[in-house]
Scaffold this motif. Structure first.
Motif, PDB file in Angstrom:
ATOM      1  N   GLU A   1      -3.019  22.400  73.491  1.00 57.53           N
ATOM      2  CA  GLU A   1      -2.508  22.438  74.865  1.00 57.53           C
ATOM      3  C   GLU A   1      -1.324  23.394  75.039  1.00 57.53           C
TER       4      GLU A   1
ATOM      5  N   ASP B   1     -19.303  12.824  80.050  1.00 61.04           N
ATOM      6  CA  ASP B   1     -19.069  12.692  78.612  1.00 61.04           C
ATOM      7  C   ASP B   1     -20.151  13.475  77.873  1.00 61.04           C
TER       8      ASP B   1
ATOM      9  N   THR C   1     -12.234  16.780  76.584  1.00 59.92           N
ATOM     10  CA  THR C   1     -11.187  16.600  77.589  1.00 59.92           C
ATOM     11  C   THR C   1     -11.639  17.140  78.944  1.00 59.92           C
ATOM     12  N   ALA C   2     -12.226  18.334  78.953  1.00 63.96           N
ATOM     13  CA  ALA C   2     -12.702  18.936  80.197  1.00 63.96           C
ATOM     14  C   ALA C   2     -13.832  18.106  80.811  1.00 63.96           C
TER      15      ALA C   2
ATOM     16  N   ASN D   1     -11.259  19.888  73.093  1.00 60.17           N
ATOM     17  CA  ASN D   1     -10.970  20.467  74.406  1.00 60.17           C
ATOM     18  C   ASN D   1     -12.166  20.287  75.341  1.00 60.17           C
TER      19      ASN D   1
ATOM     20  N   ALA E   1     -14.338  14.866  80.443  1.00 58.20           N
ATOM     21  CA  ALA E   1     -13.751  13.629  80.962  1.00 58.20           C
ATOM     22  C   ALA E   1     -13.064  13.874  82.305  1.00 58.20           C
ATOM     23  N   ALA E   2     -12.404  15.019  82.439  1.00 51.73           N
ATOM     24  CA  ALA E   2     -11.727  15.344  83.694  1.00 51.73           C
ATOM     25  C   ALA E   2     -12.715  15.458  84.854  1.00 51.73           C
ATOM     26  N   ALA E   3     -13.970  15.775  84.546  1.00 49.62           N
ATOM     27  CA  ALA E   3     -15.018  15.886  85.561  1.00 49.62           C
ATOM     28  C   ALA E   3     -15.818  14.595  85.700  1.00 49.62           C
TER      29      ALA E   3
END
Length: 140
Positions: free
Chosen positions: A49, A78, A70-71, A67, A73-75
């Motif tokens: 980060e 999974d 993470t991206a 990463n 999950a943000a959307a």
């Protein structure tokens, strides 16, 4: 023939007439049901980060897959929602392919893997960057 869960809007499989790609960590075909939202994840490298890259290939792959998670999950997605991966590897070799395969298995778990194209490249965007992965996911 491998396939994803029937609850997922994504169906991944290796059809008869093509070799079983599951041993190499991908599926030949990915089907997405109509009416789903598509999520496009930009190429994720091995930087943390703070933008720092470890010089070790395996650690870059592991970080890039983290990463990617993470991206996703943000959307609201999974790993099971991923339909397509594109992988770029600097100075590609069979050894690096096996490292990627092992790290992908650890990151995505058992079951069918997304369709995947691996592209050997001479260089990536940042000095010292050895690995990049982008994804397309589908949300039901």
């Amino acid at each position: 023939m491998s396939s994803t869960s029937s609850k997922s809007p994504v169906r991944l499989f290796n059809p008869a007439g093509l070799y079983d790609a599951s041993a190499n960590g991908y599926s030949h075909v990915g089907l997405v049901e109509a009416g789903v939202r598509l999520v496009f994840i930009a190429g994720q490298g091995g930087e943390n980060e703070h933008g720092t890259l470890d010089p070790d290939f395996r650690l870059q792959v592991r970080q890039a897959l983290g990463n990617l998670r993470t991206a996703l999950a943000a959307a609201g997605a999974d790993a099971s929602d991923v339909v397509k991966l594109t992988v770029l590897i600097v100075d590609h070799s069979e050894e690096r392919l096996h490292v990627f395969g092992a790290e992908l298995e650890a990151a995505l778990g058992q079951g069918a893997k997304p369709t995947c194209t691996l592209i050997p490249v001479p260089r990536l965007a940042l000095d010292g960057m050895l690995f990049e992965i982008e994804a397309v996911a589908a949300l039901g």
